[in-house]
Design an enzyme around this catalytic site. Structure first.
Site, PDB file in Angstrom:
ATOM      1  N   CYS A  52       0.824  -1.214   0.000  1.00  0.00           N
ATOM      2  CA  CYS A  52       0.000   0.000   0.000  1.00  0.00           C
ATOM      3  C   CYS A  52       0.861   1.270   0.000  1.00  0.00           C
ATOM      4  O   CYS A  52       1.425   1.616  -1.026  1.00  0.00           O
ATOM      5  CB  CYS A  52      -0.987  -0.024   1.171  1.00  0.00           C
ATOM      6  SG  CYS A  52      -2.373   1.130   0.940  1.00  0.00           S
ATOM      7  N   HIS A  77      -3.746  -5.366   0.436  1.00  0.00           N
ATOM      8  CA  HIS A  77      -3.233  -5.684   1.771  1.00  0.00           C
ATOM      9  C   HIS A  77      -3.199  -7.189   2.018  1.00  0.00           C
ATOM     10  O   HIS A  77      -4.094  -7.743   2.669  1.00  0.00           O
ATOM     11  CB  HIS A  77      -4.090  -5.000   2.839  1.00  0.00           C
ATOM     12  CG  HIS A  77      -3.826  -3.538   2.975  1.00  0.00           C
ATOM     13  ND1 HIS A  77      -2.959  -3.020   3.916  1.00  0.00           N
ATOM     14  CD2 HIS A  77      -4.303  -2.484   2.271  1.00  0.00           C
ATOM     15  CE1 HIS A  77      -2.914  -1.703   3.791  1.00  0.00           C
ATOM     16  NE2 HIS A  77      -3.728  -1.355   2.808  1.00  0.00           N
ATOM     17  N   GLU A  82      -1.352  -8.749   4.057  1.00  0.00           N
ATOM     18  CA  GLU A  82      -1.053  -9.055   5.460  1.00  0.00           C
ATOM     19  C   GLU A  82      -2.320  -9.350   6.268  1.00  0.00           C
ATOM     20  O   GLU A  82      -2.252  -9.923   7.353  1.00  0.00           O
ATOM     21  CB  GLU A  82      -0.279  -7.900   6.102  1.00  0.00           C
ATOM     22  CG  GLU A  82      -1.108  -6.729   6.586  1.00  0.00           C
ATOM     23  CD  GLU A  82      -1.653  -5.813   5.498  1.00  0.00           C
ATOM     24  OE1 GLU A  82      -2.427  -4.888   5.816  1.00  0.00           O
ATOM     25  OE2 GLU A  82      -1.279  -6.013   4.321  1.00  0.00           O
TER      26      GLU A  82
END
Length: 259
Positions: free
Chosen positions: A114, A221, A223
């Protein structure tokens, strides 16, 4: 003796809490390094002029650049002034941009997420759109602000993965769904970058550095709940494998074993 886990430097953001500045990294990124990459995360403070990038990189096996509520200051890519109220983090900018270039020069495995993805493009000479949703032909890639976090981070954006890149090599299919939580996006792509994936409106959602062993940037994202999403986990596993390869090349005894 058990093999040492690779060490991954995770950049910190600077936030003012009360009377004092704090350097912090989101838990979801740290967990993803542990659970997804099977590596040891080390949070690195954004202290330009005090923490030397080359000295830092000599003691780690990978670099993770995180997302953030803040945006890069537009003077770094000759962009127009930010809208009033835009959150910035000038210490992070001043630390991360030269850190990225140093990491690439040393061929340190890099995963940029990001804001980190945007930093990677700017560090190599690219530019950004400040508000993608205001541009004709582009969708609104921001999360629904009035929804709970689980809905905001849900996989709702179609992604087209280009052939021959790191994402395909990691096992991502040509078409998949990922989350979408960003207002900015790539305008001019840095010449050193290769497009890895695009959204359905053509916005670049993933890039890699052409001459690097492993340097991947993603606008989404991965994660988020990394072990629950096969595509996200594949990205972190590929990053972890690159970090382990780097760690295996490090002579034993060149630094202190801390993990």
């Amino acid at each position: 003796m058990a093999a040492r886990k690779p060490r991954v430097a995770v950049n910190a953001c600077v936030r003012q809490l009360g009377s004092h500045p704090f350097h912090m990294a989101g838990e979801k990124y740290l967990r993803a390094v542990v659970e997804g990459a099977d590596a040891l995360p080390l949070v690195v403070p954004a202290l330009p002029g005090l923490v030397d990038p080359d000295a830092l990189l000599a003691n780690v096996d990978g670099l993770l650049l995180t997302g953030s509520p803040s945006n890069l200051e537009p003077h770094h890519y000759a962009g127009p002034p930010s809208a009033p109220g835009t959150l910035h983090d000038p210490q992070r900018d001043a630390f991360n941009l030269p850190l990225i270039r140093a990491a690439l020069a040393a061929d340190i495995p890099l995963l940029a997420i990001c804001r980190g993805f945007q930093e990677l493009n700017v560090a190599l000479g690219g530019s950004l759109h400040a508000c993608v949703h205001e541009l004709p032909g582009y969708l609104d890639h921001r999360e629904p602000a009035d929804q709970p976090v689980a809905v905001q981070y849900a996989a709702r954006q179609p992604l087209t993965v280009l052939s021959g890149g790191l994402l395909q090599a990691a096992g991502l299919p040509a078409q998949c769904q990922v989350n979408s939580i960003h207002g900015q996006g790539i305008d001019r792509l840095a010449m050193a970058l290769r497009v890895e994936a695009v959204a359905c409106d053509g916005l670049v959602e993933a890039v890699s550095v052409r001459d690097a062993s492993f340097a991947l940037g993603v606008q989404f994202h991965p994660e988020w709940q990394v072990t629950a999403h096969p595509h996200y986990l594949a990205i972190f596993q590929a990053f972890g494998a690159a970090c382990r390869k780097r760690a295996a090349q490090r002579p034993r005894g060149t630094d202190h074993d801390i993990g």
